[in-house]
Scaffold this active site. Structure first.
Site, PDB file in Angstrom:
ATOM      1  N   GLU A   1      -9.248  -3.843   1.776  1.00  0.00           N
ATOM      2  CA  GLU A   1      -9.265  -2.775   2.772  1.00  0.00           C
ATOM      3  C   GLU A   1      -8.820  -1.492   2.065  1.00  0.00           C
ATOM      4  O   GLU A   1      -7.725  -1.439   1.518  1.00  0.00           O
ATOM      5  CB  GLU A   1      -8.296  -3.072   3.924  1.00  0.00           C
ATOM      6  CG  GLU A   1      -8.762  -4.122   4.895  1.00  0.00           C
ATOM      7  CD  GLU A   1      -7.827  -4.247   6.091  1.00  0.00           C
ATOM      8  OE1 GLU A   1      -8.268  -4.035   7.220  1.00  0.00           O
ATOM      9  OE2 GLU A   1      -6.630  -4.563   5.881  1.00  0.00           O
TER      10      GLU A   1
ATOM     11  N   ASN B   1      -4.964  -7.179   9.777  1.00  0.00           N
ATOM     12  CA  ASN B   1      -3.776  -7.646  10.484  1.00  0.00           C
ATOM     13  C   ASN B   1      -3.751  -7.254  11.950  1.00  0.00           C
ATOM     14  O   ASN B   1      -3.085  -7.907  12.757  1.00  0.00           O
ATOM     15  CB  ASN B   1      -2.519  -7.159   9.768  1.00  0.00           C
ATOM     16  CG  ASN B   1      -2.221  -8.015   8.552  1.00  0.00           C
ATOM     17  OD1 ASN B   1      -2.369  -9.224   8.594  1.00  0.00           O
ATOM     18  ND2 ASN B   1      -1.830  -7.392   7.451  1.00  0.00           N
TER      19      ASN B   1
ATOM     20  N   SER C   1       0.213  -4.051   3.801  1.00  0.00           N
ATOM     21  CA  SER C   1      -0.662  -4.747   4.738  1.00  0.00           C
ATOM     22  C   SER C   1      -0.625  -4.139   6.128  1.00  0.00           C
ATOM     23  O   SER C   1      -1.419  -4.511   6.986  1.00  0.00           O
ATOM     24  CB  SER C   1      -0.263  -6.231   4.822  1.00  0.00           C
ATOM     25  OG  SER C   1       1.082  -6.357   5.249  1.00  0.00           O
TER      26      SER C   1
ATOM     27  N   HIS D   1      -5.458  -2.597   0.281  1.00  0.00           N
ATOM     28  CA  HIS D   1      -4.893  -3.841   0.801  1.00  0.00           C
ATOM     29  C   HIS D   1      -5.734  -5.021   0.335  1.00  0.00           C
ATOM     30  O   HIS D   1      -6.779  -5.343   0.896  1.00  0.00           O
ATOM     31  CB  HIS D   1      -4.831  -3.789   2.341  1.00  0.00           C
ATOM     32  CG  HIS D   1      -4.288  -5.036   2.958  1.00  0.00           C
ATOM     33  ND1 HIS D   1      -4.655  -5.481   4.213  1.00  0.00           N
ATOM     34  CD2 HIS D   1      -3.403  -5.943   2.484  1.00  0.00           C
ATOM     35  CE1 HIS D   1      -4.024  -6.593   4.488  1.00  0.00           C
ATOM     36  NE2 HIS D   1      -3.258  -6.903   3.449  1.00  0.00           N
TER      37      HIS D   1
END
Length: 284
Positions: A152, A190, A119, A140
């Site tokens: 992702e 993130n 992540s 991800h």
């Protein structure tokens, strides 16, 4: 090389979800973990989810049997020798992931793509420990994997266009929406999400408001389905801290400094839902 059989490393929540979605898409899936008990527990959990889908009329009992038959337990990374692609979903620890990728590079056939579900950790660094950096990429997935559509797809500095194209196609085959992202700390999800969570924690730390009030503002004022502090509890405060550390170290910018309260709670073992206590309390 057509992708028909993959390995997923890690039978936890993320790895198990990836394995389930891949099997539902018709892929054979070698589900690998260090403990056969972890794998059996995850397969039982997946079976239960499929039973719920049968009850809702989404799949048939025969379809469930076919999906489970595509899930192959494995406790040896050498089993990667027989697959067309590997998705690593082990604990978010760079040293561990590098060790896994070194082994996979030796075991997997030439031309096999090595993907990581990390992540926040750098794909370029993972690729550098292999002799196939052009075949290393990030995938991800979002949690819970069977529900969330986004993947992702993170390109390291050496990731080839062909590797990206094949992983994009695989993501779509698995019913996901791939978004191309370049390899920077936190990627997109993130890099945006964790500073918001961190700032919400600072609001508590500075006495601006309590956790329930902060979450209510974001739910009712910003139409978020879940408040940032509840979300942090579900992610795990230790995971939130680890990602903030990656951002802070990667950008060397004080705006990514983890809140002292977050550090204190992690040290106290208040990790959120999985420990029974975070910003809210849970009966596990």
């Amino acid at each position: 090389m057509a992708i028909s059989k993959i390995m997923v490393i890690g039978a936890g929540q993320m790895g198990g979800g990836i394995a389930q979605v891949a099997a539902e898409a018709g892929l054979q899936v070698v589900l690998n973990d260090i403990d056969r008990g972890f794998i059996d527990k995850r397969l039982s959990f997946i079976s239960g989810l499929l039973d719920k889908n049968i009850a809702k009329g989404r799949i048939t009992a025969e379809k469930k049997t076919e999906i489970l038959a595509r899930l192959i337990p494995s406790t040896d990374l050498k089993d990667a020798a027989g697959v067309d692609l590997v998705i690593e979903a082990a604990t978010e620890n760079m040293a561990l992931k590098e060790k896994i990728f070194r082994t996979l590079d030796l075991v997997a056939k030439p031309g096999v793509i090595l993907a990581s579900n990390t992540s926040s950790l750098p794909i370029t660094e993972l690729a550098a420990v292999t002799k196939r950096p052009e075949l290393v990429i990030g995938m991800h997935f979002m949690n819970p994997v069977p529900v969330m559509k986004l993947v992702e797809v993170i390109r390291g500095i050496a990731t080839s266009d062909d590797t990206y194209a094949r992983v994009k196609e695989l993501s779509e085959r698995m019913g996901k929406v791939p978004v191309e992202v370049n390899d920077y700390p936190g990627f997109i999800a993130n890099r945006l999400l964790m500073p918001m969570i961190n700032e919400a924690i600072y609001c508590i730390y500075e006495g601006v408001a309590d956790a329930e009030s902060i979450d209510t503002v974001m739910k009712l004022g910003m139409a978020h389905p879940m408040g940032p502090l509840t979300l942090a509890d579900f992610i795990g405060l230790d995971t939130c801290l680890a990602i903030m550390e990656v951002l802070y170290e990667g950008f060397a910018d004080s705006k990514y400094r983890p809140c002292p309260l977050l550090r204190k709670m992690v040290k106290a073992g208040w990790l959120g839902k999985k420990s029974g206590k975070g910003f809210f309390e849970y009966s596990n």
